[in-house]
Design a protein around this motif. Structure first.
Motif, short mmCIF file in Angstrom:
data_model
loop_
_atom_site.label_atom_id
_atom_site.label_comp_id
_atom_site.label_asym_id
_atom_site.label_seq_id
_atom_site.Cartn_x
_atom_site.Cartn_y
_atom_site.Cartn_z
N TYR A 27 0.83 -1.22 0.00
CA TYR A 27 0.00 0.00 0.00
C TYR A 27 0.86 1.26 0.00
O TYR A 27 1.82 1.38 0.76
CB TYR A 27 -0.89 0.00 1.25
CG TYR A 27 -1.72 1.24 1.38
CD1 TYR A 27 -2.98 1.30 0.80
CD2 TYR A 27 -1.23 2.37 2.05
CE1 TYR A 27 -3.73 2.46 0.90
CE2 TYR A 27 -1.98 3.53 2.14
CZ TYR A 27 -3.23 3.56 1.56
OH TYR A 27 -3.97 4.70 1.63
N ASP A 28 0.49 2.22 -0.87
CA ASP A 28 1.15 3.53 -0.87
C ASP A 28 0.08 4.60 -1.07
O ASP A 28 -0.90 4.39 -1.78
CB ASP A 28 2.15 3.63 -2.03
CG ASP A 28 3.28 2.63 -1.88
OD1 ASP A 28 4.15 2.85 -1.02
OD2 ASP A 28 3.25 1.60 -2.58
N SER A 29 0.29 5.74 -0.44
CA SER A 29 -0.64 6.85 -0.67
C SER A 29 0.14 8.07 -1.11
O SER A 29 1.33 8.24 -0.79
CB SER A 29 -1.45 7.14 0.58
OG SER A 29 -0.60 7.49 1.66
N TYR A 30 -0.55 8.90 -1.88
CA TYR A 30 0.01 10.16 -2.40
C TYR A 30 -1.02 11.21 -2.04
O TYR A 30 -1.96 11.45 -2.81
CB TYR A 30 0.19 10.08 -3.92
CG TYR A 30 0.98 8.87 -4.39
CD1 TYR A 30 2.34 8.99 -4.68
CD2 TYR A 30 0.38 7.63 -4.53
CE1 TYR A 30 3.07 7.90 -5.10
CE2 TYR A 30 1.09 6.53 -4.95
CZ TYR A 30 2.44 6.67 -5.23
OH TYR A 30 3.16 5.58 -5.64
N GLY A 31 -0.89 11.82 -0.86
CA GLY A 31 -1.98 12.66 -0.38
C GLY A 31 -3.23 11.80 -0.29
O GLY A 31 -3.19 10.68 0.24
N PRO A 32 -4.36 12.27 -0.85
CA PRO A 32 -5.59 11.48 -0.75
C PRO A 32 -5.69 10.36 -1.78
O PRO A 32 -6.65 9.60 -1.78
CB PRO A 32 -6.68 12.52 -1.01
CG PRO A 32 -6.03 13.55 -1.86
CD PRO A 32 -4.58 13.58 -1.47
N HIS A 33 -4.71 10.27 -2.68
CA HIS A 33 -4.75 9.26 -3.75
C HIS A 33 -3.97 8.01 -3.28
O HIS A 33 -3.03 8.12 -2.50
CB HIS A 33 -4.14 9.82 -5.03
CG HIS A 33 -4.59 11.22 -5.31
ND1 HIS A 33 -5.89 11.56 -5.62
CD2 HIS A 33 -3.90 12.41 -5.26
CE1 HIS A 33 -5.99 12.87 -5.77
NE2 HIS A 33 -4.80 13.42 -5.55
N GLN A 34 -4.36 6.86 -3.81
CA GLN A 34 -3.80 5.62 -3.29
C GLN A 34 -3.37 4.68 -4.41
O GLN A 34 -3.95 4.69 -5.49
CB GLN A 34 -4.85 4.90 -2.43
CG GLN A 34 -5.50 5.83 -1.39
CD GLN A 34 -6.38 5.09 -0.40
OE1 GLN A 34 -6.17 3.92 -0.13
NE2 GLN A 34 -7.36 5.78 0.15
N ARG A 35 -2.34 3.89 -4.10
CA ARG A 35 -1.92 2.82 -5.01
C ARG A 35 -1.78 1.54 -4.20
O ARG A 35 -1.09 1.52 -3.19
CB ARG A 35 -0.56 3.15 -5.65
CG ARG A 35 -0.13 2.07 -6.67
CD ARG A 35 1.27 2.30 -7.16
NE ARG A 35 2.26 2.02 -6.12
CZ ARG A 35 3.58 2.23 -6.25
NH1 ARG A 35 4.06 2.75 -7.37
NH2 ARG A 35 4.40 1.96 -5.26
N ILE A 36 -2.47 0.51 -4.67
CA ILE A 36 -2.43 -0.76 -3.95
C ILE A 36 -2.03 -1.88 -4.90
O ILE A 36 -2.65 -2.07 -5.94
CB ILE A 36 -3.80 -1.10 -3.32
CG1 ILE A 36 -4.34 0.09 -2.49
CG2 ILE A 36 -3.68 -2.34 -2.44
CD1 ILE A 36 -5.71 -0.14 -1.90
N GLY A 37 -0.97 -2.58 -4.54
CA GLY A 37 -0.55 -3.76 -5.31
C GLY A 37 -1.13 -5.01 -4.65
O GLY A 37 -0.99 -5.20 -3.44
N PHE A 38 -1.81 -5.81 -5.45
CA PHE A 38 -2.38 -7.07 -4.97
C PHE A 38 -1.66 -8.22 -5.68
O PHE A 38 -1.60 -8.25 -6.91
CB PHE A 38 -3.87 -7.16 -5.30
CG PHE A 38 -4.73 -6.15 -4.59
CD1 PHE A 38 -4.93 -6.22 -3.22
CD2 PHE A 38 -5.35 -5.13 -5.30
CE1 PHE A 38 -5.74 -5.30 -2.56
CE2 PHE A 38 -6.17 -4.20 -4.66
CZ PHE A 38 -6.36 -4.28 -3.29
N PRO A 39 -1.12 -9.20 -4.93
CA PRO A 39 -0.39 -10.31 -5.58
C PRO A 39 -1.33 -11.29 -6.26
O PRO A 39 -2.42 -11.57 -5.76
CB PRO A 39 0.32 -10.98 -4.40
CG PRO A 39 -0.56 -10.70 -3.22
CD PRO A 39 -1.15 -9.34 -3.46
#
Ligand code: FES
Length: 388
Positions: free
Chosen positions: A236-248
């Motif tokens: 999980y990573d966030s950029y302010g209110p935006h998010q990036r989630i890697g799912f295996p």
């Protein structure tokens, strides 16, 4: 996706998979159910979030040629987006300056001028009033002041952003922050739309919550997402209110059998990026599904425009059949699993059975999302801006 970012995500996911762990918050997080139901609260969300922050309302692919246009309604605001002869995108309230009719009534097309269907006033693709029907009978009109109301509009990385309130400026770089590099690395400006589907949904936050965790994959998506994606593991990573989630994916472990130089970017995982407040992007460098979630017309309702958009269009019947099957599976998973569950949650919330919901440490994306909604909707001071 930038290769260095992919390698970082893959390494984190391999470690989580080996240890049966996931990125998580330090503690659980609680939200009142009333925050989903209260009409005054919902109105604040519309005014402070949806009418003041940049919304992603169009794709470069929808407005590729100068003179192309599209209309869209978002949270009750009718919008006209054009690409002028100058190649730049422009957005306006799709509201005639004579007596308020919708100037453009079709969804998309190509035109350099727009004639209001009510009395025939005409506007150009920059929104200027260029013709008043029977002007000698109508009387004086200050044409300079009677153009369409312009909205702030920016095109970045293949996506077109609009602010719904005239006069509210947009700083798209400040708004997207580090997520801008993520988007621009995908090359969406070169992708082409394969199919668009519109799905009705429950309250916008009920729907959005579902894009932010993989805790439900094994149970709700047993025969769809879970056939390829592992349950309850994320990077999980966030950029302010935006998010990036890697799912295996279940096959992520195959990366262990070969040197890192041979890992293909994107191999063994899905990545979901969300653009606050209303977009989810799922897929790879070659395309995938982008969802625009639009609240309303009441707090209990929303709609989602799913756009299946790819770098390469299928060129054979076999490729088309494979793509159609993939689209059908995804539409079914969202409509019949996620959103059907959302309608049930909506009903359940109205019974009063729960006064609050608790998001687990593993549902970190929901913590962040609701913290940012609270920040904007409650008009909190800058000093209470959530941690990125
Ligand atoms: Fe548009 Fe009258 S309302 S011309």
């Amino acid at each position: 996706m930038r290769r260095s970012e992919y390698i970082g995500l893959a390494e984190r996911l391999l470690e989580h998979e080996a240890n049966n762990t996931t990125d998580s918050a330090e503690d659980t997080y609680t939200v009142p159910v009333a925050d989903y139901l209260d009409e005054a609260r919902w109105n604040n969300e519309m005014e402070a979030i949806f009418k003041r922050l940049p919304l992603m309302l169009a794709y470069t692919d929808e407005l590729r040629e100068p003179g192309s246009y599209k209309t869209i309604e978002a949270v009750g605001v009718p919008v006209l987006i054009t690409r002028g002869k100058d190649g730049m995108v422009h957005a306006f309230l799709n509201v005639c300056s004579h007596r308020g009719a919708a100037v453009v009534t079709d969804e998309c097309g190509t035109a350099s001028r727009f004639m209001c269907p009510y009395h025939g006033w005409t506007f150009n693709d920059q929104g200027a009033l260029i013709g008043v029907a029977d002007k000698h009978k109508f009387g004086e009109v200050d044409t300079e002041a009677k153009g369409l109301k312009e909205l702030a509009c920016e095109e970045r990385g293949g996506l077109i952003f609009v602010v719904l309130t005239p006069g509210v400026p947009m700083d798209i770089e400040a708004h997207l922050g580090g997520m801008l590099d993520e988007i621009e690395s995908l090359g969406i400006e070169n992708w082409h739309i394969y199919k668009q589907v519109e799905l009705p949904g429950a309250n916008w936050k009920v729907c959005y919550d579902g894009y932010l965790e993989g805790y439900h994959f094994a149970t709700l998506h047993t025969n769809t997402i879970f056939t390829f994606s592992a349950n309850n593991i994320m990077a999980y990573d966030s950029y302010g209110p935006h998010q990036r989630i890697g799912f295996p994916h279940h096959n992520l472990g195959e990366l262990r059998t070969k040197p890192q130089e041979e890992w293909e970017t994107g191999e063994g995982m899905s990545v979901i990026r969300t653009l606050f407040p209303h977009v989810s992007m799922a897929g790879s460098d070659q395309g995938g599904l982008i969802s625009q979630l639009i609240p309303g017309p009441t707090p209990e309702q929303s709609r989602t425009i799913q756009t299946y958009i790819y770098a390469m269009q299928p060129s054979t019947d076999e490729e088309r059949a494979a793509m159609d099957a993939s689209v059908e599976m995804t539409v079914g998973a969202v409509r019949d699993e996620d959103y059907a569950t959302g309608f049930g949650i909506q009903k359940g919330m109205s019974t009063g059975a729960n006064e609050e919901f608790t998001f687990g440490k593993n549902e970190l994306g929901l913590h962040k999302f609701h913290q940012w909604v609270n920040f904007y909707a409650e008009g909190k001071p800058e000093s209470e801006r959530p941690n990125p």
